[in-house]
Design an enzyme around this catalytic site. Sequence first.
Site, mmCIF file in Angstrom:
data_model
loop_
_atom_site.group_PDB
_atom_site.id
_atom_site.type_symbol
_atom_site.label_atom_id
_atom_site.label_comp_id
_atom_site.label_asym_id
_atom_site.label_seq_id
_atom_site.Cartn_x
_atom_site.Cartn_y
_atom_site.Cartn_z
ATOM 1 N N CYS A 80 40.834 52.136 72.797
ATOM 2 C CA CYS A 80 39.389 52.160 73.053
ATOM 3 C C CYS A 80 38.985 50.986 73.957
ATOM 4 O O CYS A 80 39.349 50.965 75.121
ATOM 5 C CB CYS A 80 38.629 52.179 71.736
ATOM 6 S SG CYS A 80 36.895 52.608 71.948
ATOM 7 N N HIS A 168 40.915 56.831 68.664
ATOM 8 C CA HIS A 168 41.429 55.901 67.648
ATOM 9 C C HIS A 168 42.564 56.554 66.826
ATOM 10 O O HIS A 168 42.283 57.305 65.904
ATOM 11 C CB HIS A 168 40.295 55.470 66.710
ATOM 12 C CG HIS A 168 39.330 54.544 67.356
ATOM 13 N ND1 HIS A 168 39.489 53.181 67.342
ATOM 14 C CD2 HIS A 168 38.215 54.794 68.080
ATOM 15 C CE1 HIS A 168 38.497 52.618 68.015
ATOM 16 N NE2 HIS A 168 37.713 53.577 68.470
ATOM 17 N N GLU A 170 44.401 55.205 64.665
ATOM 18 C CA GLU A 170 44.510 54.612 63.331
ATOM 19 C C GLU A 170 43.620 55.298 62.298
ATOM 20 O O GLU A 170 43.795 55.119 61.096
ATOM 21 C CB GLU A 170 44.177 53.112 63.406
ATOM 22 C CG GLU A 170 42.723 52.763 63.749
ATOM 23 C CD GLU A 170 42.405 52.767 65.251
ATOM 24 O OE1 GLU A 170 43.165 53.379 66.017
ATOM 25 O OE2 GLU A 170 41.387 52.175 65.649
ATOM 26 N N SER A 222 45.888 34.992 36.148
ATOM 27 C CA SER A 222 44.628 35.579 35.687
ATOM 28 C C SER A 222 44.853 36.880 34.928
ATOM 29 O O SER A 222 43.932 37.447 34.377
ATOM 30 C CB SER A 222 43.746 35.866 36.894
ATOM 31 O OG SER A 222 44.345 36.901 37.669
ATOM 32 N N GLY A 223 46.098 37.371 34.942
ATOM 33 C CA GLY A 223 46.351 38.694 34.370
ATOM 34 C C GLY A 223 46.192 39.776 35.418
ATOM 35 O O GLY A 223 46.530 40.921 35.202
ATOM 36 N N GLY A 224 45.657 39.408 36.590
ATOM 37 C CA GLY A 224 45.458 40.385 37.660
ATOM 38 C C GLY A 224 46.735 40.614 38.459
ATOM 39 O O GLY A 224 47.745 39.928 38.263
ATOM 40 N N VAL A 225 46.646 41.589 39.366
ATOM 41 C CA VAL A 225 47.826 42.007 40.121
ATOM 42 C C VAL A 225 48.340 40.884 41.038
ATOM 43 O O VAL A 225 49.530 40.561 41.025
ATOM 44 C CB VAL A 225 47.470 43.237 40.998
ATOM 45 C CG1 VAL A 225 48.674 43.704 41.788
ATOM 46 C CG2 VAL A 225 46.933 44.361 40.144
ATOM 47 N N ASP A 226 47.438 40.285 41.801
ATOM 48 C CA ASP A 226 47.883 39.361 42.845
ATOM 49 C C ASP A 226 48.579 38.127 42.271
ATOM 50 O O ASP A 226 49.674 37.766 42.704
ATOM 51 C CB ASP A 226 46.697 38.918 43.715
ATOM 52 C CG ASP A 226 45.967 40.100 44.329
ATOM 53 O OD1 ASP A 226 46.562 41.191 44.361
ATOM 54 O OD2 ASP A 226 44.819 39.932 44.762
ATOM 55 N N SER A 227 47.937 37.489 41.293
ATOM 56 C CA SER A 227 48.564 36.269 40.777
ATOM 57 C C SER A 227 49.872 36.608 40.050
ATOM 58 O O SER A 227 50.836 35.845 40.108
ATOM 59 C CB SER A 227 47.603 35.478 39.881
ATOM 60 O OG SER A 227 47.294 36.173 38.705
ATOM 61 N N SER A 228 49.929 37.769 39.402
ATOM 62 C CA SER A 228 51.152 38.140 38.682
ATOM 63 C C SER A 228 52.316 38.364 39.654
ATOM 64 O O SER A 228 53.434 37.892 39.420
ATOM 65 C CB SER A 228 50.941 39.419 37.867
ATOM 66 O OG SER A 228 49.829 39.277 37.030
#
Length: 510
Positions: A80, A168, A170, A222-228
């Site tokens: 584009c 586009h 994508e 934190s129990g969350g995905v990222d930190s785990s």
Amino acid sequence: MATEQILILDFGSQYTQLIARRVRELNVYCEIHPYNNIPPITPDVKGVILSGSPCSVRDADAPMIDLAAFRGQQPLLGVCYGAQMLAQTSGGQVQPSSIREYGRAKLGTVDLASPLLHGIDPHSQVWMSHGDTIMDIPEGFRVIASTDTVRVAAFDVEGEPTFGIQFHPEVTHSLQGKQLLKNFVVDICGCSQNWTSESFVESTVAALKAKLGDGKVVMGLSGGVDSSVAAMLIHRAIGKNLYCIFVDNGLLRKDEFEQVLDSYQHLGLNVKGVDTKARFYEALAGLTDPEAKRKAIGKTFIDVFDHEAHLIEDVKWLGQGTIYPDVIESVSVKGPSATIKSHHNVGGLPDFMKLKVVEPLNTLFKDEVRAVGKTLGIPDAILGRHPFPGPGLAIRILGDITAEKVAILQEVDALFINGLKKYGLYDQVWQAGAMLLPIQSVGVMGDERTYERVVALRAVTSVDGMTADWAHLPYEFLADISNEIINRVKGVNRVVYDISSKPPATIEWE
Ligand code: XMP
């Protein structure tokens, strides 16, 4: 470690991150960099993509770059605005379109001999979104695709691997967009498609070993995905030298502290659970303003974390679960410089801790983090968890926080979340939770008039939390849950369901 990659230069299009997603889906690593902060072009860069932009190449202050640094040396694809810039800077003509070009269009003629269009159906549907159009192409450029209304829908350049496309690829509405991108990154750039979650784990663990040596890392979970997932990667690299801290701030879901701590221990993590409920309740006492509550929680967390970190001798590093969307932001094309925001996953740990930061996920998108987590053997119960805000139930209890209110909301929330799981609805919603409202309402139970609390249930569908729609949960489910909550949670006599989308509402109520 050197990684074969595609460089995506961002000129501010809303779709730039999507280009990166599509390239990575082809198992090819890529990075987005703002047009005004281009990194050195190393031999690992196998090709360059120029993104779209909300600007016009005809504007006096349009974002421009010196293409000489890579044109003719690396394969180059302009999308584009990127294509218009390529054409205009070589002597072509870009003008406002006489008709609006927005939405689906069909290719009409396609030059199948062009390596970019190999295997593309001549009538393939593409997605257009542009106000300007390329009227004349420069000498040496060749039109390789057109639609009924756009003559220069795609071009290539004689004698060099340079291409431009007006549509586009994508966006999923460009039905063969992925094929086109594959033609570019695999056939034209020669990328070997060997970037997988397994190869990511292998190279990241090796890089972490080299970087951290026998240095100690402290990390808040934190129990969350990222930190785990971040913790598991660092754990693979340095084992017991990773010291994880999981804080019970008294604002978690029912039984969450015990359950999450247990799963972390099963994963072999060196994790310490610290019960500081009382400290948090004390810091929150009497506070009703949402921002004041957030501040008090943030400050208390830092105090607790800092104290715990100091108990570890000679710790040098702070591990964080920062992910790629936290690091990149589409560039502010009108602004003076790229707006790269710094992000602290654990509520903004301060510089005075004097720790060097290690963020092994800062090049990954969320679903790539989940795939890496799966490769690392992290259970689905952690990987599939809904997002949960750092300040926890404190921003779901409107008004001041007391241990009694937390206990009521934990019961309501647990019935709601377990109900969603029981009905097979949990994975269909992006996030769900309950709010305890600061009002009471009249009800009747048996022969008694009651005057008790009201709770609101909230469930939303979303892709990234930036916008969200309220989840259209089945009425039977809502009826069952409402009954169950009123019958089982003492002190609640009314349940309402939040049917606001974001915007104009937000996901949380505070
Ligand atoms: P809103 O309410 O802004 O929420 O639509 C969007 C997403 O962000 C989460 N959220 C927070 N997360 N600290 C966090 O760590 C906060 O203060 C906070 N406020 C909102 C929210 O749960 C949703 O996923």
